[in-house]
Write an enzyme that holds these catalytic residues in place. Structure first.
Site, short mmCIF file in Angstrom:
data_model
loop_
_atom_site.label_atom_id
_atom_site.label_comp_id
_atom_site.label_asym_id
_atom_site.label_seq_id
_atom_site.Cartn_x
_atom_site.Cartn_y
_atom_site.Cartn_z
N HIS A 149 0.76 -1.18 -0.14
CA HIS A 149 0.02 -0.09 0.11
C HIS A 149 0.92 1.17 -0.05
CE1 HIS A 149 -3.10 -2.68 1.21
NE2 HIS A 149 -4.14 -1.77 1.34
N ASN B 227 8.41 -4.28 3.22
CA ASN B 227 7.13 -3.74 3.52
C ASN B 227 6.64 -3.88 4.62
OD1 ASN B 227 4.39 -3.07 2.74
ND2 ASN B 227 3.62 -5.27 2.30
#
Length: 251
Positions: free
Chosen positions: A119, A149
């Site tokens: 994201h 991430n």
DNA sequence: CGGCGGGCAATG
DNA sequence: CATTGCCCGCCG
């Protein structure tokens, strides 16, 4: 005569509806969601032909049909929005139907790629179920190194930004995005759709109350460790993007 | 250590 | 399709 008048009215209504639809969906610019930008002013950037502005409930995306990732994603965080955050994750990623099929990433592109679907506007920032669901649009996603991430990016960058916003006196404007090799066309890619893999990721944070800005700048690599933020001016130099027109933040 | 945020993949 | 289990890194 009577019939002509009705036709004219119908045409007028159709045009109004079309204009409204464009405004709502932000097809051409961010006029439908200026609230996500400092001074309601999006970054000054030379748009490429396949770039599209997309408005969502809690963030805005400038999307590139060339890289099939965002160019940047803008959010406005504050104490209240963070207090509302913490929705249950839905994990329903989806190819965004607002984008032309030739210019959008698909689930297949990421499947088995070895990269996480990372994201830009984090799911954990989202203050309500609608925004949570929208955050899983692949227009908000880049191929991100798995351990980066889930590790340093999630904690030292995303969680730290939420924590800062939760204690800030006013609004905190955040812009997150990928940086590619000098030519997008030369950048590595994943999937049949050739989604480009960023070389770097950045997250720019601006505290309006204090006129302070800083930027996290990380190589998109599992080996990336926590590093001190860089200055706003350094980020502008590295990205060649004037994120805050007419504003000169201090560090 | 458990919980959390961010994911993946196998299973019905 | 939804559910479930598992993994990872980090934090308290």
């Amino acid at each position: 005569m009577r019939h002509g008048h009705t036709l004219f009215k119908t045409l007028c209504i159709a045009l109004l509806l079309l204009a409204h639809a464009i405004a709502v969906f932000g097809a051409e610019d961010f006029s439908a969601c200026p609230q996500f930008f400092l001074n309601r002013t999006p970054p000054a950037i030379a748009k490429r032909p396949t770039d599209r502005a997309l408005c969502y409930d809690s963030f805005a995306i400038l999307y590139s049909g060339e890289s099939k990732t965002p160019v940047f994603v803008a959010e406005r965080l504050n104490r209240a929005s963070i207090a509302d955050a913490g929705e249950k994750r839905t994990d329903k990623f989806f190819a965004d139907a607002r984008l032309r099929s030739a210019e959008r990433a698909t689930l297949d592109d990421y499947k088995g790629s070895g990269f996480d679907r990372g994201h830009m506007a984090p799911a954990a920032d989202m203050p309500n179920p609608t925004a949570m669901a929208q955050s899983f649009s692949l227009a908000n996603i880049v191929p991100q190194a798995r351990e980066h991430n889930r590790g340093v990016w999630a904690k030292q960058v995303e969680a730290a930004t939420r924590k800062y916003a939760s204690r800030a006196a006013g609004d905190v404007y955040v812009i997150t995005g990928p940086v590619y090799w000098p030519s997008i066309a030369e950048s590595p890619s994943i999937g049949p759709g050739r989604i480009r893999v960023p070389k770097y990721l950045f997250k720019l944070v601006y505290d309006q109350q204090q006129n302070r800005a800083w930027a996290h700048w990380h190589e998109n690599s599992d080996a990336t460790k926590a590093s001190p933020p860089i200055s706003y001016n350094d980020l502008v130099k590295r990205t060649q993007v004037n994120f805050f027109p007419n504003t000169s933040p201090v560090r």
